[in-house]
Design a protein around this motif. Structure first.
Motif, PDB file in Angstrom:
ATOM      1  N   ALA A 133     -28.661 -39.828  57.870  1.00  0.00           N
ATOM      2  CA  ALA A 133     -29.471 -39.809  56.870  1.00  0.00           C
ATOM      3  C   ALA A 133     -30.750 -38.834  56.402  1.00  0.00           C
ATOM      4  N   THR A 134     -30.851 -37.971  55.483  1.00  0.00           N
ATOM      5  CA  THR A 134     -31.723 -36.840  54.878  1.00  0.00           C
ATOM      6  C   THR A 134     -32.859 -37.560  54.316  1.00  0.00           C
ATOM      7  N   VAL A 135     -33.818 -36.945  53.968  1.00  0.00           N
ATOM      8  CA  VAL A 135     -34.395 -37.254  52.443  1.00  0.00           C
ATOM      9  C   VAL A 135     -34.289 -36.428  51.994  1.00  0.00           C
ATOM     10  N   ARG A 136     -34.153 -37.121  50.526  1.00  0.00           N
ATOM     11  CA  ARG A 136     -33.042 -36.119  49.333  1.00  0.00           C
ATOM     12  C   ARG A 136     -33.187 -34.890  49.131  1.00  0.00           C
ATOM     13  N   THR A 137     -34.497 -34.872  49.166  1.00  0.00           N
ATOM     14  CA  THR A 137     -34.978 -33.033  48.798  1.00  0.00           C
ATOM     15  C   THR A 137     -34.069 -32.601  50.082  1.00  0.00           C
ATOM     16  N   MET A 138     -33.956 -33.086  51.319  1.00  0.00           N
ATOM     17  CA  MET A 138     -33.267 -31.870  52.548  1.00  0.00           C
ATOM     18  C   MET A 138     -32.098 -31.948  51.971  1.00  0.00           C
ATOM     19  N   SER A 139     -31.177 -32.793  51.015  1.00  0.00           N
ATOM     20  CA  SER A 139     -29.688 -32.624  51.561  1.00  0.00           C
ATOM     21  C   SER A 139     -29.325 -31.485  50.959  1.00  0.00           C
ATOM     22  N   GLY A 140     -28.406 -31.088  52.478  1.00  0.00           N
ATOM     23  CA  GLY A 140     -28.057 -29.833  51.900  1.00  0.00           C
ATOM     24  C   GLY A 140     -28.420 -28.763  52.473  1.00  0.00           C
ATOM     25  N   GLY A 141     -29.618 -28.954  53.851  1.00  0.00           N
ATOM     26  CA  GLY A 141     -30.341 -28.485  54.603  1.00  0.00           C
ATOM     27  C   GLY A 141     -29.709 -27.908  55.730  1.00  0.00           C
ATOM     28  N   ARG A 153     -27.703 -50.400  73.120  1.00  0.00           N
ATOM     29  CA  ARG A 153     -28.668 -49.829  73.261  1.00  0.00           C
ATOM     30  C   ARG A 153     -28.979 -48.877  72.063  1.00  0.00           C
ATOM     31  N   ALA A 154     -29.526 -49.203  71.164  1.00  0.00           N
ATOM     32  CA  ALA A 154     -29.913 -48.256  69.784  1.00  0.00           C
ATOM     33  C   ALA A 154     -30.648 -47.286  70.415  1.00  0.00           C
ATOM     34  N   MET A 155     -30.099 -45.899  69.341  1.00  0.00           N
ATOM     35  CA  MET A 155     -31.598 -44.571  69.872  1.00  0.00           C
ATOM     36  C   MET A 155     -31.626 -44.163  68.907  1.00  0.00           C
ATOM     37  N   LEU A 156     -32.348 -43.845  68.053  1.00  0.00           N
ATOM     38  CA  LEU A 156     -33.160 -43.051  66.452  1.00  0.00           C
ATOM     39  C   LEU A 156     -33.385 -41.784  66.887  1.00  0.00           C
ATOM     40  N   PHE A 157     -32.799 -41.302  66.812  1.00  0.00           N
ATOM     41  CA  PHE A 157     -32.665 -39.162  66.440  1.00  0.00           C
ATOM     42  C   PHE A 157     -33.667 -39.196  65.690  1.00  0.00           C
ATOM     43  N   VAL A 158     -34.488 -38.061  65.097  1.00  0.00           N
ATOM     44  CA  VAL A 158     -35.272 -38.016  64.346  1.00  0.00           C
ATOM     45  C   VAL A 158     -35.207 -36.576  64.250  1.00  0.00           C
ATOM     46  N   ALA A 159     -35.904 -36.285  62.819  1.00  0.00           N
ATOM     47  CA  ALA A 159     -35.770 -34.865  62.514  1.00  0.00           C
ATOM     48  C   ALA A 159     -36.706 -34.387  62.086  1.00  0.00           C
ATOM     49  N   ARG A 185     -43.696 -34.723  59.106  1.00  0.00           N
ATOM     50  CA  ARG A 185     -42.873 -35.729  58.002  1.00  0.00           C
ATOM     51  C   ARG A 185     -41.431 -34.941  58.403  1.00  0.00           C
ATOM     52  N   LEU A 186     -40.957 -36.390  58.650  1.00  0.00           N
ATOM     53  CA  LEU A 186     -39.929 -37.104  58.439  1.00  0.00           C
ATOM     54  C   LEU A 186     -38.450 -35.906  57.843  1.00  0.00           C
ATOM     55  N   GLN A 187     -37.375 -35.521  58.177  1.00  0.00           N
ATOM     56  CA  GLN A 187     -36.716 -34.519  57.122  1.00  0.00           C
ATOM     57  C   GLN A 187     -35.499 -35.303  57.255  1.00  0.00           C
ATOM     58  N   GLY A 188     -34.839 -35.990  58.416  1.00  0.00           N
ATOM     59  CA  GLY A 188     -33.524 -37.046  58.656  1.00  0.00           C
ATOM     60  C   GLY A 188     -33.831 -37.637  59.523  1.00  0.00           C
ATOM     61  N   PHE A 189     -32.476 -38.057  59.734  1.00  0.00           N
ATOM     62  CA  PHE A 189     -32.657 -39.041  60.922  1.00  0.00           C
ATOM     63  C   PHE A 189     -31.149 -39.191  62.089  1.00  0.00           C
ATOM     64  N   ALA A 190     -30.784 -40.115  61.951  1.00  0.00           N
ATOM     65  CA  ALA A 190     -29.565 -39.954  62.913  1.00  0.00           C
ATOM     66  C   ALA A 190     -29.451 -41.938  63.897  1.00  0.00           C
ATOM     67  N   LEU A 196     -25.121 -32.569  66.333  1.00  0.00           N
ATOM     68  CA  LEU A 196     -25.133 -32.211  67.584  1.00  0.00           C
ATOM     69  C   LEU A 196     -26.302 -32.019  68.270  1.00  0.00           C
ATOM     70  N   GLY A 197     -27.355 -32.421  68.214  1.00  0.00           N
ATOM     71  CA  GLY A 197     -28.596 -32.420  69.249  1.00  0.00           C
ATOM     72  C   GLY A 197     -28.589 -34.173  69.041  1.00  0.00           C
ATOM     73  N   VAL A 198     -27.387 -35.020  69.264  1.00  0.00           N
ATOM     74  CA  VAL A 198     -27.941 -36.405  69.484  1.00  0.00           C
ATOM     75  C   VAL A 198     -27.011 -35.891  70.778  1.00  0.00           C
ATOM     76  N   VAL A 199     -27.074 -36.091  72.221  1.00  0.00           N
ATOM     77  CA  VAL A 199     -26.940 -35.912  73.829  1.00  0.00           C
ATOM     78  C   VAL A 199     -26.930 -37.314  73.688  1.00  0.00           C
ATOM     79  N   LEU A 200     -26.200 -38.168  74.262  1.00  0.00           N
ATOM     80  CA  LEU A 200     -25.631 -39.213  75.328  1.00  0.00           C
ATOM     81  C   LEU A 200     -26.566 -39.328  77.185  1.00  0.00           C
ATOM     82  N   PRO A 201     -27.175 -40.143  76.891  1.00  0.00           N
ATOM     83  CA  PRO A 201     -27.968 -40.438  78.625  1.00  0.00           C
ATOM     84  C   PRO A 201     -26.649 -39.782  78.891  1.00  0.00           C
TER      85      PRO A 201
END
Length: 112
Positions: free
Chosen positions: A88-96, A54-60, A66-71, A104-109
């Motif tokens: 990965a994050t957008v290039r401008t958010m690296s290190g943020g 099962r693929a799960m996509l988490f976005v920040a 406006r997307l800042q990153g995803f897992a 930490l936010g990826v929670v299993l069902p």
């Protein structure tokens, strides 16, 4: 400030837009990734049998969508196995801190 949420339905307008941004980040940040794998991402979100996981996509994103990153996480509930495939994050958010928050936010069902 950003929020983390699971992008479950790739057909909703906001989700479509963010999914395209995720695909663009994959292409930019992982240039060796086959285009086929990037193109199959929306289908993987709705078809758990495509890869037997099962693929799960988490976005920040910010509150304006406006997307800042995803897992991207693959989960096998029968054997309680989880694989963090991409983060990965957008290039401008690296290190943020977005990547760390996504981990930490990826929670299993939970099992019912």
């Amino acid at each position: 400030m950003f929020r983390i949420r699971q992008l479950a339905d790739p057909n909703l307008p906001l989700n479509k837009r963010e999914l395209e941004q995720v695909r663009a980040i994959l292409k930019e940040r992982l240039p060796g990734l086959p285009q086929r794998e990037i193109d199959e991402l929306p289908q993987r979100l709705v078809d758990p049998l495509m890869h037997k996981l099962r693929a799960m996509l988490f976005v920040a994103d910010d509150l304006r969508g406006r997307l800042q990153g995803f897992a991207l996480v693959s989960f096998a509930p029968d054997i309680k196995f989880c694989l963090l495939e991409y983060i990965a994050t957008v290039r401008t958010m690296s290190g943020g801190g977005v990547g760390g928050a996504l981990v930490l936010g990826v929670v299993l069902p939970r099992e019912e």
